[in-house]
Design a protein around this motif. Structure first.
Motif, PDB file in Angstrom:
ATOM      1  N   LEU A 118      46.566  36.896  38.167  1.00  0.00           N
ATOM      2  CA  LEU A 118      45.204  36.347  38.240  1.00  0.00           C
ATOM      3  C   LEU A 118      44.509  37.171  39.325  1.00  0.00           C
ATOM      4  N   ILE A 119      43.672  38.102  38.883  1.00  0.00           N
ATOM      5  CA  ILE A 119      43.065  39.060  39.802  1.00  0.00           C
ATOM      6  C   ILE A 119      41.742  38.469  40.316  1.00  0.00           C
ATOM      7  N   THR A 120      41.596  38.424  41.628  1.00  0.00           N
ATOM      8  CA  THR A 120      40.370  37.858  42.199  1.00  0.00           C
ATOM      9  C   THR A 120      39.641  38.935  43.005  1.00  0.00           C
ATOM     10  N   SER A 121      38.313  38.815  43.039  1.00  0.00           N
ATOM     11  CA  SER A 121      37.520  39.840  43.729  1.00  0.00           C
ATOM     12  C   SER A 121      36.185  39.239  44.138  1.00  0.00           C
ATOM     13  N   ASN A 122      35.474  39.998  44.980  1.00  0.00           N
ATOM     14  CA  ASN A 122      34.113  39.619  45.359  1.00  0.00           C
ATOM     15  C   ASN A 122      33.292  40.901  45.386  1.00  0.00           C
ATOM     16  N   GLY A 123      32.168  40.912  44.687  1.00  0.00           N
ATOM     17  CA  GLY A 123      31.375  42.145  44.619  1.00  0.00           C
ATOM     18  C   GLY A 123      30.058  41.864  43.942  1.00  0.00           C
ATOM     19  N   PRO A 124      29.513  42.876  43.224  1.00  0.00           N
ATOM     20  CA  PRO A 124      28.197  42.701  42.591  1.00  0.00           C
ATOM     21  C   PRO A 124      28.118  41.471  41.689  1.00  0.00           C
ATOM     22  N   TYR A 125      29.245  41.068  41.107  1.00  0.00           N
ATOM     23  CA  TYR A 125      29.250  39.879  40.235  1.00  0.00           C
ATOM     24  C   TYR A 125      29.653  38.612  40.984  1.00  0.00           C
ATOM     25  N   GLY A 126      29.664  38.667  42.306  1.00  0.00           N
ATOM     26  CA  GLY A 126      30.081  37.502  43.087  1.00  0.00           C
ATOM     27  C   GLY A 126      31.592  37.326  42.998  1.00  0.00           C
ATOM     28  N   HIS A 127      32.065  36.141  43.349  1.00  0.00           N
ATOM     29  CA  HIS A 127      33.501  35.883  43.267  1.00  0.00           C
ATOM     30  C   HIS A 127      33.897  35.801  41.798  1.00  0.00           C
ATOM     31  N   ASP A 128      34.929  36.574  41.425  1.00  0.00           N
ATOM     32  CA  ASP A 128      35.356  36.604  40.012  1.00  0.00           C
ATOM     33  C   ASP A 128      36.873  36.486  39.937  1.00  0.00           C
ATOM     34  N   ILE A 129      37.351  36.118  38.760  1.00  0.00           N
ATOM     35  CA  ILE A 129      38.802  36.028  38.505  1.00  0.00           C
ATOM     36  C   ILE A 129      39.051  36.495  37.082  1.00  0.00           C
ATOM     37  N   LEU A 130      40.108  37.267  36.882  1.00  0.00           N
ATOM     38  CA  LEU A 130      40.442  37.807  35.554  1.00  0.00           C
ATOM     39  C   LEU A 130      41.943  37.665  35.338  1.00  0.00           C
ATOM     40  N   ALA A 131      42.360  37.445  34.095  1.00  0.00           N
ATOM     41  CA  ALA A 131      43.790  37.392  33.769  1.00  0.00           C
ATOM     42  C   ALA A 131      44.256  38.782  33.359  1.00  0.00           C
ATOM     43  N   CYS A 132      45.378  39.235  33.935  1.00  0.00           N
ATOM     44  CA  CYS A 132      45.853  40.597  33.656  1.00  0.00           C
ATOM     45  C   CYS A 132      47.352  40.593  33.394  1.00  0.00           C
ATOM     46  N   GLU A 133      47.707  40.766  32.097  1.00  0.00           N
ATOM     47  CA  GLU A 133      49.139  40.821  31.770  1.00  0.00           C
ATOM     48  C   GLU A 133      49.766  42.129  32.275  1.00  0.00           C
ATOM     49  N   TRP A 134      48.948  43.167  32.398  1.00  0.00           N
ATOM     50  CA  TRP A 134      49.477  44.453  32.865  1.00  0.00           C
ATOM     51  C   TRP A 134      49.414  44.507  34.390  1.00  0.00           C
ATOM     52  N   THR A 135      50.234  43.715  35.007  1.00  0.00           N
ATOM     53  CA  THR A 135      50.330  43.633  36.469  1.00  0.00           C
ATOM     54  C   THR A 135      51.758  44.001  36.845  1.00  0.00           C
ATOM     55  N   HIS A 136      51.940  45.069  37.604  1.00  0.00           N
ATOM     56  CA  HIS A 136      53.302  45.553  37.873  1.00  0.00           C
ATOM     57  C   HIS A 136      53.502  45.948  39.328  1.00  0.00           C
ATOM     58  N   HIS A 137      54.633  45.525  39.880  1.00  0.00           N
ATOM     59  CA  HIS A 137      55.058  45.933  41.215  1.00  0.00           C
ATOM     60  C   HIS A 137      55.615  47.347  41.081  1.00  0.00           C
ATOM     61  N   ILE A 138      55.019  48.330  41.756  1.00  0.00           N
ATOM     62  CA  ILE A 138      55.429  49.721  41.501  1.00  0.00           C
ATOM     63  C   ILE A 138      55.982  50.436  42.728  1.00  0.00           C
ATOM     64  N   SER A 139      55.970  49.808  43.915  1.00  0.00           N
ATOM     65  CA  SER A 139      56.576  50.442  45.107  1.00  0.00           C
ATOM     66  C   SER A 139      56.932  49.363  46.120  1.00  0.00           C
ATOM     67  N   TYR A 140      58.116  49.570  46.786  1.00  0.00           N
ATOM     68  CA  TYR A 140      58.530  48.634  47.839  1.00  0.00           C
ATOM     69  C   TYR A 140      57.919  49.002  49.193  1.00  0.00           C
ATOM     70  N   ARG A 141      58.001  50.315  49.543  1.00  0.00           N
ATOM     71  CA  ARG A 141      57.548  50.766  50.862  1.00  0.00           C
ATOM     72  C   ARG A 141      56.561  51.916  50.714  1.00  0.00           C
ATOM     73  N   PRO A 142      55.267  51.709  50.791  1.00  0.00           N
ATOM     74  CA  PRO A 142      54.636  50.419  51.021  1.00  0.00           C
ATOM     75  C   PRO A 142      54.639  49.590  49.741  1.00  0.00           C
ATOM     76  N   GLY A 143      54.383  48.306  49.866  1.00  0.00           N
ATOM     77  CA  GLY A 143      54.267  47.445  48.692  1.00  0.00           C
ATOM     78  C   GLY A 143      53.021  47.810  47.913  1.00  0.00           C
ATOM     79  N   LEU A 144      53.220  48.281  46.677  1.00  0.00           N
ATOM     80  CA  LEU A 144      52.082  48.642  45.821  1.00  0.00           C
ATOM     81  C   LEU A 144      52.190  47.872  44.515  1.00  0.00           C
ATOM     82  N   ILE A 145      51.065  47.380  44.039  1.00  0.00           N
ATOM     83  CA  ILE A 145      51.012  46.674  42.755  1.00  0.00           C
ATOM     84  C   ILE A 145      49.902  47.303  41.926  1.00  0.00           C
ATOM     85  N   ALA A 146      50.228  47.612  40.646  1.00  0.00           N
ATOM     86  CA  ALA A 146      49.236  48.241  39.766  1.00  0.00           C
ATOM     87  C   ALA A 146      48.731  47.226  38.751  1.00  0.00           C
ATOM     88  N   VAL A 147      47.428  47.237  38.521  1.00  0.00           N
ATOM     89  CA  VAL A 147      46.856  46.425  37.452  1.00  0.00           C
ATOM     90  C   VAL A 147      46.091  47.356  36.527  1.00  0.00           C
TER      91      VAL A 147
END
Ligand SMILES: Cc1cc2nc3c(=O)[nH]c(=O)nc-3n(C[C@H](O)[C@H](O)[C@H](O)COP(=O)(O)O)c2cc1C
Length: 187
Positions: free
Chosen positions: A19-48
Motif C-alpha cells: 500500500l504505497i502512500t505519498s504526498n504531492g501535487p495530488y495531496g495525500h494518496d494511496i495506491l495498491a501495488c502487487e509489484w512490491t519487492h525487497h531488493i537489497s539488505y544493505r542498504p534496505g531497498l524496496i522496488a515498486v
C-alpha cells in the motif's frame, strides 16, 4: 513477446500487496501495488513497479519520498479502494478513514502510513528506472516497523489469499538430497 495483465501465465505469480502512500501535487494518496519487492539488505531497498500515468508516480517524483505499507490479511478493503480509484479524482485516504481504517503521520517523511499493516517502511526515492511499460521506483528505507501480530496478504490470480506453511523436507530426506549433490560436486 508480451505477458499481459490477466493472462493465465501472468496470473501464476504470487505477491504481497504494497500500500504505497505519498504526498504531492495530488495531496495525500494511496495506491495498491502487487509489484512490491525487497531488493537489497544493505542498504534496505524496496522496488515498486508502477504504471507511469498513476497519480502517485507524479506525487513521488515531486516529493522524492513515499511509504510502503505491506497490506495485512484483514485489510483487503484498503487494497481494493487504493487499487480501484485514482487520487486524481478521489481523496482515498479520507474515504478509508470514513470506512474505519486508521492512518498515522510518518516519523521521517511527510506521508501518511497505514496503521495495522504487517510492515510499515518509510522510504526516500533512491532511483527511478523505466522498464517496458512500467517505471520502477526504488525506495531506500529510512524507518521500518513490523507488526508481529499481522500477516501479509497474498495476491494471486486476481484474488486475495493468506499464507499457509508447508513443511520443509525432513532430516532423512535432506541427507539423501545432500548425498546426491555430493555425487555431482564439481572437481
Ligand atoms: C490488488 C491490486 C494490485 C495492484 N498492483 C499494481 C501494481 O503493481 N502496479 C501498478 O501500477 N498498479 C497496480 N494496481 C492498480 C493501481 O493500484 C490503481 O490503478 C490505482 O487506482 C492508481 O491510483 P493513483 O492513480 O491514485 O496513483 C493494483 C490494483 C490492485 C487492486
Amino acid at each position: 513477446m508480451d505477458l499481459p495483465w490477466g493472462d493465465p501465465r501472468s496470473n501464476k505469480f504470487a505477491t504481497s500487496i504494497g500500500l504505497i502512500t505519498s504526498n504531492g501535487p495530488y495531496g495525500h494518496d494511496i495506491l495498491a501495488c502487487e509489484w512490491t519487492h525487497h531488493i537489497s539488505y544493505r542498504p534496505g531497498l524496496i522496488a515498486v513497479s508502477l504504471g507511469p500515468t498513476k497519480a502517485i508516480v507524479e506525487n513521488i517524483r515531486t516529493s522524492k519520498e513515499f511509504g510502503i505499507n505491506l497490506c495485512a490479511t484483514d485489510q483487503t478493503i484498503i487494497a481494493s479502494v487504493a487499487g480501484g480509484y485514482t487520487g486524481r479524482d478521489y481523496e482515498k485516504i479520507n474515504a478509508l478513514k470514513d470506512l474505519g481504517f486508521q492512518f498515522y503521520q510518518a516519523e521521517n517523511i511527510d506521508v501518511m502510513m497505514v496503521k495495522g499493516a504487517s510492515l510499515n517502511t518509510e522510504c526516500k526515492l533512491f532511483k527511478e528506472v523505466s522498464f517496458g511499460d512500467h517505471v520502477m521506483l526504488i525506495g531506500e528505507v529510512v524507518n521500518a516497523i513490523h507488526n508481529p501480530e499481522k500477516e501479509s496478504l497474498i495476491y494471486n490470480n486476481g484474488k486475495y489469499w493468506s499464507l499457509q506453511s508447508i513443511a520443509k523436507p525432513n532430516q532423512e530426506k535432506r541427507q539423501s538430497i545432500k548425498d546426491i549433490l555430493e555425487k555431482h560436486r564439481k572437481v
